[in-house]
Design an enzyme around this catalytic site. Sequence first.
Site, PDB file in Angstrom:
ATOM      1  N   LEU A  15       0.874  -1.126  -0.004  1.00 25.35           N
ATOM      2  CA  LEU A  15       0.061  -0.144   0.047  1.00 25.35           C
ATOM      3  C   LEU A  15       0.762   1.244   0.009  1.00 25.35           C
ATOM      4  CD1 LEU A  15      -3.068  -0.654   2.522  1.00 25.35           C
ATOM      5  CD2 LEU A  15      -3.119   0.034   0.064  1.00 25.35           C
ATOM      6  N   GLY A  18       5.920   2.098   3.212  1.00 26.60           N
ATOM      7  CA  GLY A  18       7.345   2.487   3.475  1.00 26.60           C
ATOM      8  C   GLY A  18       7.308   4.108   2.903  1.00 26.60           C
ATOM      9  N   TYR A  54      12.605 -12.237  -7.061  1.00 25.35           N
ATOM     10  CA  TYR A  54      11.096 -12.492  -7.291  1.00 25.35           C
ATOM     11  C   TYR A  54      10.535 -12.577  -6.108  1.00 25.35           C
ATOM     12  CZ  TYR A  54      12.769 -13.595 -12.280  1.00 25.35           C
ATOM     13  OH  TYR A  54      13.204 -13.442 -13.586  1.00 25.35           O
ATOM     14  N   ASP A  71      12.803  -1.210   1.150  1.00 25.77           N
ATOM     15  CA  ASP A  71      12.301   0.047   1.805  1.00 25.77           C
ATOM     16  C   ASP A  71      13.371   1.022   2.390  1.00 25.77           C
ATOM     17  OD1 ASP A  71       9.412   0.276   1.067  1.00 25.77           O
ATOM     18  OD2 ASP A  71       8.898  -1.303   2.543  1.00 25.77           O
ATOM     19  N   GLU A 150       2.056 -13.927  11.289  1.00 25.75           N
ATOM     20  CA  GLU A 150       3.547 -13.766  11.223  1.00 25.75           C
ATOM     21  C   GLU A 150       3.578 -12.506  11.968  1.00 25.75           C
ATOM     22  OE1 GLU A 150       2.012 -14.286   8.443  1.00 25.75           O
ATOM     23  OE2 GLU A 150       3.010 -15.890   7.284  1.00 25.75           O
ATOM     24  N   GLY A 354      23.706  -9.130 -10.333  1.00 27.45           N
ATOM     25  CA  GLY A 354      22.955 -10.475 -10.178  1.00 27.45           C
ATOM     26  C   GLY A 354      23.760 -11.445 -10.060  1.00 27.45           C
ATOM     27  N   CYS A 381      28.718  -4.391 -10.676  1.00 30.88           N
ATOM     28  CA  CYS A 381      28.876  -5.693  -9.802  1.00 30.88           C
ATOM     29  C   CYS A 381      28.993  -6.851 -11.123  1.00 30.88           C
ATOM     30  CB  CYS A 381      27.819  -6.172  -9.051  1.00 30.88           C
ATOM     31  SG  CYS A 381      28.243  -7.189  -7.729  1.00 30.88           S
ATOM     32  N   MET A 384      30.366  -5.394 -14.218  1.00 28.26           N
ATOM     33  CA  MET A 384      31.963  -5.144 -14.321  1.00 28.26           C
ATOM     34  C   MET A 384      32.523  -6.346 -14.878  1.00 28.26           C
ATOM     35  SD  MET A 384      34.808  -4.116 -11.880  1.00 28.26           S
ATOM     36  CE  MET A 384      35.471  -5.810 -11.637  1.00 28.26           C
ATOM     37  N   GLU A 405      32.593 -18.380 -10.971  1.00 19.53           N
ATOM     38  CA  GLU A 405      31.197 -18.710 -10.339  1.00 19.53           C
ATOM     39  C   GLU A 405      30.164 -19.172 -11.273  1.00 19.53           C
ATOM     40  OE1 GLU A 405      27.537 -16.122  -8.680  1.00 19.53           O
ATOM     41  OE2 GLU A 405      28.927 -15.221  -9.836  1.00 19.53           O
ATOM     42  N   HIS A 507      28.185  -1.191  -5.766  1.00 18.92           N
ATOM     43  CA  HIS A 507      26.795  -0.790  -6.147  1.00 18.92           C
ATOM     44  C   HIS A 507      26.697   0.931  -5.679  1.00 18.92           C
ATOM     45  CE1 HIS A 507      24.997  -4.916  -6.826  1.00 18.92           C
ATOM     46  NE2 HIS A 507      25.999  -5.123  -5.942  1.00 18.92           N
ATOM     47  N   GLU A 509      24.250   2.565  -6.757  1.00 17.78           N
ATOM     48  CA  GLU A 509      23.009   3.025  -6.873  1.00 17.78           C
ATOM     49  C   GLU A 509      22.583   3.134  -5.323  1.00 17.78           C
ATOM     50  OE1 GLU A 509      22.863  -1.645  -7.079  1.00 17.78           O
ATOM     51  OE2 GLU A 509      24.089   0.042  -7.811  1.00 17.78           O
TER      52      GLU A 509
END
Length: 535
Positions: A15, A18, A54, A71, A150, A354, A381, A384, A405, A507, A509
Amino acid sequence: MTKYIFVTGGVVSSLGKGITAASLGRLLKNRGMDVTIQKFDPYINVDPGTMSPYQHGEVFVTDDGAETDLDLGHYERFIDINLNKYSNVTTGKIYSTVLKKERRGDYLGGTVQVIPHITNEIKDRVYRAGKETGADVVITEIGGTVGDIESLPFLEAIRQMKSDIGRENVMYIHCTLVPYIRAAGELKTKPTQHSVKELRSLGIQPNVIVVRTEMPMTQDMKDKIALFCDIDTKAVIECQDADTLYSIPLDLQKQGLDKLVCEHMKLDCQDADMTEWTALVDKVQNLSKQVTIGLVGKYVELQDAYISVVESLRHAGYAFDADVQIKWINAEEVTAENMADFAQDVDGIIVPGGFGDRGVEGKIIATQYARENKVPFFGICLGMQVASIEYARNVLGLEGAHSAEIDPETAFPIIDLLPEQKDVDDLGGTLRLGLYPCKLNEDSKAFAAYNDEVVYERHRHRYEFNNEFRQQMEAAGFVFSGTSPDGRLVEIIELKDHPWFLASQFHPEFVSRPTRPQPLFRDFVGASLQASESK
């Protein structure tokens, strides 16, 4: 004494609790208050670090290396503060702490129960947020929706605080939905009434109700909500859908939300000076230029997975009076044959972070396209890492070059595990996390952006550029323009024979602000705008 404000939600999730909490924090800060803010998430995970984007969206990283809810990004961007590990608490963290205490014998053989042991631990996390920061006001958002199993221990804990420290030191703000029924052409208040009824059954009487709606409410509707929910009419705050999130604080101020808070909590503070914020919103709503950035990612179906990247691009656009449009490109769909079609109407390409092998080859192809066609490029990340792999494959001719990886058997592991990560078994909380220094080469685009020799940025990675290939790459024109101060870890790479091609292991951002764009994002969008205007 520190004051405590709790923001809860009802009817449905998502809604905008945050944004409401962040907007209130901005208003109180501009009234001269020292504000901190935190998010309680009812899920049993210790943190979102190992959760799929996701499921959860972006994982936001703080200076001290906490992996937190997205948030917190809104909180930092709106209030312009740097948060810490005390700003995100989960059920998993609470139970983990209580169980450790039980194993140590801290409870002296007593029966450990939800009340008082779990609720006391929750209250301790609220008090600690105020104590650690010395804030005048602590705003706590309770995740989920009233009625969720919860959330019950969290709601019980904040109910108890009213008695523990006094009613004038605690305030409850409840966010609800008034849905618009198109077939009837009416807004309906009944869901709000039932949500407040549920909250009151748990012992919490909201002091303010913030109503999310897509259509304007009448005064009669506000009066009705006030009557059935037992609050003053002026405490029913309408929050309509907005063109930009940054207009929400001004909308809430016009309706007196910050004044209600100050009156209830007996806060003696100045009026909020929102001159700079008003100028920001006016700029955002009247941008005269447009630039399109192609975002090549693997989670593009859920755009919240890249929310800080998108906001940082927009902040950068504001600096150039430009509206940044995002073209979402699914990395799994990118091939050498169709990349030109994807890039046909974009002015710059960004490849964000990612994990895992899915979509990596598409990102490498997109990076190659940007390099060869002189399209402004920004990698973050994993971005690069794929830029380094692409250069090794297609310029140095190292066929099969990859990240250890993705391909542990590669003959050319351009990206490899950090040495300190080799004996790590747990996934959660074990990455290289948080704020680290980066030393910049003066003759570089990175230095031109920051105009500083040493900068500090937030990290979240386990793999790093393999220094065994550094000299070979450098000899082929690959520029390592930023490293750790000891020169061991590569932090920024770029190309000289390109209008703007740069990628960072960190990062950036996570530190951008609407009134203060992050330097690399700013220069990337500036280069993309220049490319757009030269077409």
